[in-house]
Scaffold this active site. Structure first.
Site, PDB file in Angstrom:
ATOM      1  N   ASP A 227     -10.979   9.596 -20.877  1.00 20.26           N
ATOM      2  CA  ASP A 227     -10.463   9.726 -19.506  1.00 20.26           C
ATOM      3  C   ASP A 227      -9.141   8.981 -19.292  1.00 20.26           C
ATOM      4  OD1 ASP A 227     -12.602  11.231 -18.638  1.00 20.26           O
ATOM      5  OD2 ASP A 227     -13.752   9.505 -17.912  1.00 20.26           O
TER       6      ASP A 227
ATOM      7  N   LYS B   2     -11.562   7.369 -10.537  1.00 21.72           N
ATOM      8  CA  LYS B   2     -11.546   8.842 -10.455  1.00 21.72           C
ATOM      9  C   LYS B   2     -12.931   9.349 -10.051  1.00 21.72           C
ATOM     10  CE  LYS B   2     -14.131  10.113 -14.172  1.00 21.72           C
ATOM     11  NZ  LYS B   2     -15.324  10.726 -14.289  1.00 21.72           N
TER      12      LYS B   2
HETATM   13  P1  ATP Z   1     -16.633   7.078 -17.244  1.00 23.50           P
HETATM   14  O1  ATP Z   1     -16.505   7.708 -15.915  1.00 23.50           O
HETATM   15  O2  ATP Z   1     -15.328   7.128 -18.031  1.00 23.50           O
HETATM   16  O3  ATP Z   1     -17.832   7.499 -18.025  1.00 23.50           O
HETATM   17  P2  ATP Z   1     -17.958   4.673 -16.422  1.00 23.50           P
HETATM   18  O4  ATP Z   1     -17.618   4.359 -15.018  1.00 23.50           O
HETATM   19  O5  ATP Z   1     -19.275   5.349 -16.654  1.00 23.50           O
HETATM   20  O6  ATP Z   1     -16.761   5.529 -16.992  1.00 23.50           O
HETATM   21  P3  ATP Z   1     -16.945   2.166 -17.255  1.00 23.50           P
HETATM   22  O7  ATP Z   1     -17.203   1.463 -15.990  1.00 23.50           O
HETATM   23  O8  ATP Z   1     -15.554   2.581 -17.527  1.00 23.50           O
HETATM   24  O9  ATP Z   1     -17.915   3.436 -17.321  1.00 23.50           O
HETATM   25  O10 ATP Z   1     -17.482   1.249 -18.439  1.00 23.50           O
HETATM   26  C1  ATP Z   1     -18.481   1.578 -19.313  1.00 23.50           C
HETATM   27  C2  ATP Z   1     -18.486   0.595 -20.486  1.00 23.50           C
HETATM   28  O11 ATP Z   1     -17.163   0.257 -20.915  1.00 23.50           O
HETATM   29  C3  ATP Z   1     -19.183  -0.722 -20.198  1.00 23.50           C
HETATM   30  O12 ATP Z   1     -20.155  -0.901 -21.169  1.00 23.50           O
HETATM   31  C4  ATP Z   1     -18.112  -1.790 -20.323  1.00 23.50           C
HETATM   32  O13 ATP Z   1     -18.583  -2.962 -20.948  1.00 23.50           O
HETATM   33  C5  ATP Z   1     -17.034  -1.145 -21.167  1.00 23.50           C
HETATM   34  N1  ATP Z   1     -15.667  -1.553 -20.781  1.00 23.50           N
HETATM   35  C6  ATP Z   1     -14.640  -1.726 -21.610  1.00 23.50           C
HETATM   36  N2  ATP Z   1     -13.544  -2.077 -20.944  1.00 23.50           N
HETATM   37  C7  ATP Z   1     -13.856  -2.137 -19.645  1.00 23.50           C
HETATM   38  C8  ATP Z   1     -13.111  -2.449 -18.463  1.00 23.50           C
HETATM   39  N3  ATP Z   1     -11.821  -2.802 -18.490  1.00 23.50           N
HETATM   40  N4  ATP Z   1     -13.758  -2.375 -17.291  1.00 23.50           N
HETATM   41  C9  ATP Z   1     -15.063  -2.020 -17.247  1.00 23.50           C
HETATM   42  N5  ATP Z   1     -15.815  -1.732 -18.325  1.00 23.50           N
HETATM   43  C10 ATP Z   1     -15.214  -1.782 -19.526  1.00 23.50           C
END
Ligand code: ATP
Length: 289
Positions: free
Chosen positions: A137, A10
């Site tokens: 989310d 997203k």
């Molecule tokens: P958001 O936009 O919701 O803030 P993000 O892109 O900043 O998401 P993610 O990539 O979803 O963050 O991941 C952040 C944290 O979640 C990491 O520390 C990771 O270890 C943990 N995590 C748990 N499950 C997953 C998964 N299936 N894929 C990636 N990261 C994951």
């Protein structure tokens, strides 16, 4: 039996923080858009008890800290079949810590996959309610598309789909810690907010230029030296003809909206010389559940 699902990234067309709540969370107001960058998720029923997960990114945990594992667990509890064996295989493309909800998208894809494995016992609303127990989310990621999200991100309203366009996403080499960014935001206080009603009007009108002009993320106000890379990427995007450019979520990825596919490709090529993660994607409309 194995089912194949795709977990869609997203982007935030707008991101506003409207209040700090007594429970420590923040009230958000966000226009979210699903895009065509996906993780591939396979969910399988197995004979052995318990939930097992494998992922091509070594640093992503394979235990209950992984949101995909948590999703399988929450689904089994909800249907009263905690003892079932489940195997999850994740081929990730969505970068971690980019603000593209990669973990939440995987969790939502597992919820959809589990629902297919267990005779579609739940409808979209029921899956979204389970999603709220997993992360902010995840509810949006269940069917995605173009939505207005409020509260912690779980109160959703479907919006007019974003018009067809090309979107260049680029992520600098570092990730940004979400709690740290919220702390900084609380310290500085906000003076500028996105024009969310204007964004909704632009979407209704299907006007890509007006949409792009109204893209805004309050986290870009936080004075963090790492934001300089964001500013540099935005500069390159706009120089190549992007109608607008903004950081998504809590970063660190930045994206620009193009109507010209060739300009988008040229821009991505240039950004690729400096930044490892750079993709051209398109908006994706709501998945039917
Ligand atoms: P958001 O936009 O919701 O803030 P993000 O892109 O900043 O998401 P993610 O990539 O979803 O963050 O991941 C952040 C944290 O979640 C990491 O520390 C990771 O270890 C943990 N995590 C748990 N499950 C997953 C998964 N299936 N894929 C990636 N990261 C994951």
């Amino acid at each position: 039996m194995t089912v194949q699902e795709y977990a869609y990234a997203k982007l935030n067309l707008t991101l506003d923080v409207t209040a700090r709540r007594d429970d420590g969370y923040h009230d958000m107001l966000m226009v979210m858009q699903t895009v065509s960058l996906t993780d591939s998720i396979q969910v399988e029923r197995t004979e052995e008890d318990g939930i097992r997960a494998r992922c091509n990114f070594r640093y992503v945990p394979n235990d209950e800290r992984n949101l995909a594992v948590k999703a399988a667990c929450v689904y089994l509890q909800a249907i009263g079949e905690e003892k079932r064996g489940i195997s999850i295989r994740m081929e990730k493309e969505i970068p971690v810590g980019a603000g593209m909800a990669g973990g939440s998208a995987d969790a939502a894809a597992v919820l959809r996959g589990m629902n297919r494995l267990f005779d579609r016992r739940m409808n979209r609303r029921e899956l979204e309610m389970l999603a709220e127990q997993i992360g902010s989310d995840v509810a949006f990621c269940v069917s995605g598309g173009t939505s207005l999200a409020r509260g912690r991100g779980e109160q959703l309203e479907d919006l007019t789909p974003m018009p067809d366009c090309q979107i260049v996403i680029c992520k600098p080499g570092f990730s940004i810690s979400t709690p740290e960014l919220f702390r900084k935001l609380d310290q500085i206080g906000l003076r500028t907010h996105p024009d969310t009603p204007g964004m909704l009007e632009a979407l209704r009108a299907g006007d890509l230029k007006e949409i792009s002009m109204r893209m805004f993320n309050v986290f870009e106000e936080v004075d963090d030296r790492r934001m300089r890379s964001e500013a540099e990427i935005k500069h390159v995007l706009l120089d190549h003809g992007a109608l607008g450019a903004v950081m998504t979520g809590t970063g660190s990825a930045v994206f620009g909206v193009f109507c010209d596919g060739e300009a988008a490709e040229r821009c991505a090529e240039e950004l690729h010389r400096e930044y490892r993660f750079c993709r051209v994607v398109q908006p994706v409309s709501r998945l039917e559940i």
